[in-house]
Design a protein around this motif. Structure first.
Motif, PDB file in Angstrom:
ATOM      1  N   THR A 135       0.814  -1.221   0.000  1.00 19.72           N
ATOM      2  CA  THR A 135       0.000   0.000   0.000  1.00 19.72           C
ATOM      3  C   THR A 135       0.846   1.270   0.000  1.00 19.72           C
ATOM      4  N   THR A 136       1.985   1.252   0.690  1.00 20.61           N
ATOM      5  CA  THR A 136       2.810   2.464   0.800  1.00 20.61           C
ATOM      6  C   THR A 136       4.124   2.377   0.041  1.00 20.61           C
ATOM      7  N   GLY A 137       4.541   1.189  -0.367  1.00 14.56           N
ATOM      8  CA  GLY A 137       5.806   1.044  -1.072  1.00 14.56           C
ATOM      9  C   GLY A 137       7.012   1.302  -0.193  1.00 14.56           C
ATOM     10  N   THR A 138       6.867   1.026   1.097  1.00 18.92           N
ATOM     11  CA  THR A 138       7.950   1.275   2.048  1.00 18.92           C
ATOM     12  C   THR A 138       8.328  -0.008   2.771  1.00 18.92           C
ATOM     13  N   VAL A 139       9.501   0.044   3.409  1.00 20.87           N
ATOM     14  CA  VAL A 139       9.995  -1.064   4.218  1.00 20.87           C
ATOM     15  C   VAL A 139      10.066  -0.589   5.668  1.00 20.87           C
ATOM     16  N   ASP A 140       9.570  -1.396   6.589  1.00 21.48           N
ATOM     17  CA  ASP A 140       9.573  -1.046   8.008  1.00 21.48           C
ATOM     18  C   ASP A 140      10.917  -1.382   8.643  1.00 21.48           C
ATOM     19  N   PHE A 141      11.390  -0.473   9.494  1.00 24.59           N
ATOM     20  CA  PHE A 141      12.616  -0.679  10.256  1.00 24.59           C
ATOM     21  C   PHE A 141      12.315  -0.434  11.731  1.00 24.59           C
ATOM     22  N   ARG A 142      12.976  -1.193  12.587  1.00 26.51           N
ATOM     23  CA  ARG A 142      12.850  -0.985  14.040  1.00 26.51           C
ATOM     24  C   ARG A 142      14.226  -0.651  14.599  1.00 26.51           C
ATOM     25  N   ILE A 143      14.299   0.462  15.335  1.00 25.09           N
ATOM     26  CA  ILE A 143      15.552   0.960  15.899  1.00 25.09           C
ATOM     27  C   ILE A 143      15.404   1.050  17.410  1.00 25.09           C
ATOM     28  N   GLU A 144      16.467   0.676  18.117  1.00 22.97           N
ATOM     29  CA  GLU A 144      16.436   0.649  19.580  1.00 22.97           C
ATOM     30  C   GLU A 144      17.288   1.779  20.153  1.00 22.97           C
ATOM     31  N   PHE A 145      16.747   2.464  21.179  1.00 21.53           N
ATOM     32  CA  PHE A 145      17.451   3.537  21.862  1.00 21.53           C
ATOM     33  C   PHE A 145      17.420   3.288  23.367  1.00 21.53           C
ATOM     34  N   ASP A 146      18.532   3.592  24.022  1.00 21.07           N
ATOM     35  CA  ASP A 146      18.534   3.590  25.484  1.00 21.07           C
ATOM     36  C   ASP A 146      17.667   4.747  25.972  1.00 21.07           C
ATOM     37  N   ASN A 147      16.923   4.507  27.066  1.00 19.73           N
ATOM     38  CA  ASN A 147      15.979   5.510  27.556  1.00 19.73           C
ATOM     39  C   ASN A 147      15.934   5.519  29.080  1.00 19.73           C
ATOM     40  N   PRO A 148      17.093   5.691  29.746  1.00 21.39           N
ATOM     41  CA  PRO A 148      17.110   5.583  31.207  1.00 21.39           C
ATOM     42  C   PRO A 148      16.329   6.680  31.908  1.00 21.39           C
ATOM     43  N   GLU A 149      16.250   7.866  31.304  1.00 19.99           N
ATOM     44  CA  GLU A 149      15.555   8.985  31.938  1.00 19.99           C
ATOM     45  C   GLU A 149      14.087   9.078  31.523  1.00 19.99           C
ATOM     46  N   ARG A 150      13.619   8.117  30.762  1.00 23.84           N
ATOM     47  CA  ARG A 150      12.214   8.066  30.323  1.00 23.84           C
ATOM     48  C   ARG A 150      11.826   9.327  29.560  1.00 23.84           C
ATOM     49  N   VAL A 151      12.774   9.836  28.746  1.00 20.47           N
ATOM     50  CA  VAL A 151      12.493  11.003  27.907  1.00 20.47           C
ATOM     51  C   VAL A 151      11.538  10.625  26.782  1.00 20.47           C
ATOM     52  N   ILE A 152      11.727   9.432  26.226  1.00 19.78           N
ATOM     53  CA  ILE A 152      10.890   8.956  25.121  1.00 19.78           C
ATOM     54  C   ILE A 152       9.789   8.072  25.693  1.00 19.78           C
ATOM     55  N   LEU A 153       8.564   8.341  25.295  1.00 18.40           N
ATOM     56  CA  LEU A 153       7.426   7.569  25.759  1.00 18.40           C
ATOM     57  C   LEU A 153       6.724   6.929  24.565  1.00 18.40           C
ATOM     58  N   PRO A 154       6.152   5.744  24.749  1.00 18.49           N
ATOM     59  CA  PRO A 154       5.455   5.078  23.640  1.00 18.49           C
ATOM     60  C   PRO A 154       4.365   5.972  23.055  1.00 18.49           C
ATOM     61  N   GLY A 155       4.310   5.984  21.725  1.00 22.72           N
ATOM     62  CA  GLY A 155       3.305   6.786  21.036  1.00 22.72           C
ATOM     63  C   GLY A 155       3.819   8.112  20.512  1.00 22.72           C
ATOM     64  N   GLN A 156       4.986   8.576  20.986  1.00 25.27           N
ATOM     65  CA  GLN A 156       5.512   9.856  20.526  1.00 25.27           C
ATOM     66  C   GLN A 156       5.935   9.774  19.057  1.00 25.27           C
ATOM     67  N   PHE A 157       5.707  10.882  18.333  1.00 26.65           N
ATOM     68  CA  PHE A 157       6.176  10.993  16.952  1.00 26.65           C
ATOM     69  C   PHE A 157       7.543  11.676  16.966  1.00 26.65           C
ATOM     70  N   LEU A 158       8.520  11.047  16.326  1.00 28.49           N
ATOM     71  CA  LEU A 158       9.899  11.504  16.361  1.00 28.49           C
ATOM     72  C   LEU A 158      10.480  11.496  14.948  1.00 28.49           C
ATOM     73  N   ARG A 159      11.713  11.999  14.825  1.00 30.85           N
ATOM     74  CA  ARG A 159      12.430  11.942  13.553  1.00 30.85           C
ATOM     75  C   ARG A 159      13.761  11.242  13.769  1.00 30.85           C
ATOM     76  N   VAL A 160      14.032  10.278  12.922  1.00 32.29           N
ATOM     77  CA  VAL A 160      15.266   9.507  13.010  1.00 32.29           C
ATOM     78  C   VAL A 160      16.186   9.947  11.882  1.00 32.29           C
ATOM     79  N   THR A 161      17.438  10.262  12.218  1.00 32.45           N
ATOM     80  CA  THR A 161      18.443  10.629  11.217  1.00 32.45           C
ATOM     81  C   THR A 161      19.443   9.483  11.094  1.00 32.45           C
ATOM     82  N   ILE A 162      19.623   8.993   9.881  1.00 29.02           N
ATOM     83  CA  ILE A 162      20.519   7.871   9.627  1.00 29.02           C
ATOM     84  C   ILE A 162      21.588   8.327   8.637  1.00 29.02           C
ATOM     85  N   THR A 163      22.850   8.283   9.057  1.00 33.82           N
ATOM     86  CA  THR A 163      23.968   8.614   8.180  1.00 33.82           C
ATOM     87  C   THR A 163      24.437   7.337   7.501  1.00 33.82           C
TER      88      THR A 163
END
Length: 413
Positions: A281-309
């Motif tokens: 339907t979208t012509g895209t491939v799904d990727f899953r990326i893992e981040f450490d989150n000890p301070e609970r800055v990121i919460l499930p459901g947040q919309f973010l931007r990932v930069t990949i070099t």
């Protein structure tokens, strides 16, 4: 009052103070006329002279090739807590919103019924074991008296009774184990480590085994996942550039994260796994990326931007502040050719910090105009001043030593 004749002056306007205001007005107008006569004509009408502009020298260098993908945070693990036995909630010892460890107590149910069931199971096992002991003794006696005081039939019967007694012991042991499990399950513990949610029941509430309503939820958010989607077409273009050599692969992927506030997250990410199929339907491939989150800055459901070099490419970095978009979408800039401004069209392949990664339209050594661009036109006369751009993207005058060095180099050439 009669209209004055043509070529004659109108009668002076009567003033209570006499004719002095008229003389003063005339003197003022005369002074302004002399002042305008002293200013060049091009200055009187707002143009004509060269425009002073700030320029920087462009250089070829290695620029990182980076893609920015929208993503959404997903919990690493999330478990709904449900009771496995029936009973009244006697205690809720945890505090909502805190971190709990795997095995930590969350709810305690009343145990009276299960204590009685355990005692009954223990008594049943003891009775079965006594029966087994008696049956074993009967078999031993018949085996000693076989052929003298007992027949083969008596021995066979005793052995059958022993087997039945042993089976009863097995059943009693199973009942005892089940009773112990039910008693243990009155203490409802967290199966994973994470943040525990509010309780959906209160103390004194009746709960049932495997009910549909969860008592609470435990969520693991350190580490946390961010799911992104990448166009399969762009993935093919990147692969082609790698094969052609215009893009050089780095040893490791540099994965960053931009929060909803626009701030850059301090931790880098790790690629977990891409899917092996393209969405129909979208012509895209799904990727899953893992981040450490000890301070609970990121919460499930947040919309973010990932930069990949993905690698590095040889290009010229052109500050974005020096460019503009035309009505047709073309990216343009001005370069200094002698004392004239020339507009050029740029070909860019992404951005890096505050600059476009330009592969065509300018060349190393070109003097890019970065300041004084207001109302600048193609072919306009200019007076160039060497400048620099700091890390914040602001234009600063070039240091005198740098200017002298540039002048010496130009003179040597």
């Amino acid at each position: 009052m009669p209209r004055p004749a043509s070529g004659t002056s109108a009668a002076p306007i009567h003033c209570p103070q006499g004719a002095r205001p008229v003389r003063r007005l005339g003197a003022t107008l005369l002074s302004l006329g002399l002042l305008l006569h002293a200013v060049p004509a091009w200055a009187q009408f707002g143009g004509g002279g060269p425009t002073e502009v700030g320029v920087i020298a462009l250089e070829m260098g290695a620029a990182p090739y980076q893609v920015v993908l929208p993503g959404r945070a997903v919990a690493h693990d999330q478990t709904e807590i449900r009771p496995r036995v029936e009973g009244l909630v006697e205690e809720i010892p945890y505090r909502a919103g805190t971190r709990v460890e795997a095995g930590e107590l969350l709810f305690r149910l009343e145990t009276d019924t299960y204590d009685v069931a355990l005692a009954a199971a223990e008594a049943q096992l003891a009775s079965a074991q006594a029966t087994e002991t008696a049956a074993q003794a009967q078999v031993d006696r018949y085996e000693r008296l076989e052929g003298v005081g007992s027949t083969q039939s008596d021995l066979d019967q005793a052995r059958a009774e022993l087997a039945s007694a042993r089976a009863s012991v097995k059943a009693a042991e199973s009942s005892l184990k089940s009773a112990r499990l039910n008693l243990e399950r009155t203490e409802i513990r967290s199966p994973i480590a994470g943040i525990v949610d509010l309780a959906q029941v209160s103390e004194g509430a009746l709960v049932t085994a495997n009910q549909s309503q969860a008592l609470t939820t435990v969520t693991t958010i350190d580490p946390i996942y961010v799911d992104v989607q990448e166009s399969s077409a762009r993935m093919l273009r990147v692969r082609k550039r790698l094969e052609e050599g215009s893009l050089t692969r780095t040893d490791d992927l540099d994965i960053g994260l931009v929060l909803e506030t626009g701030d850059t997250y301090e931790s880098t990410g790790r690629m977990v796994s891409p899917r092996s199929e393209v969405s129909t339907t979208t012509g895209t491939v799904d990727f899953r990326i893992e981040f450490d989150n000890p301070e609970r800055v990121i919460l499930p459901g947040q919309f973010l931007r990932v930069t990949i070099t993905l690698g590095e490419t040889q290009a010229i970095l052109v500050p974005q502040r020096a460019t503009s978009r035309g009505s047709d979408g073309a990216l343009t800039a001005f370069v200094a050719e002698g004392d004239t401004a020339r507009q050029v069209t740029l070909t860019a392949q992404g951005t890096w910090q505050n600059a476009w990664i330009v592969t065509d339209g300018v060349a190393p050594g070109d003097r890019l105009i970065v300041d004084g661009l207001q109302n600048l036109r193609d072919g306009a006369a200019i007076n160039t001043v060497p400048v620099t751009i700091n890390a914040a993207g602001l234009v600063e005058d070039q240091a005198p030593a740098d200017v002298d060095a540039g002048a010496d180099t130009a003179a040597g050439e």
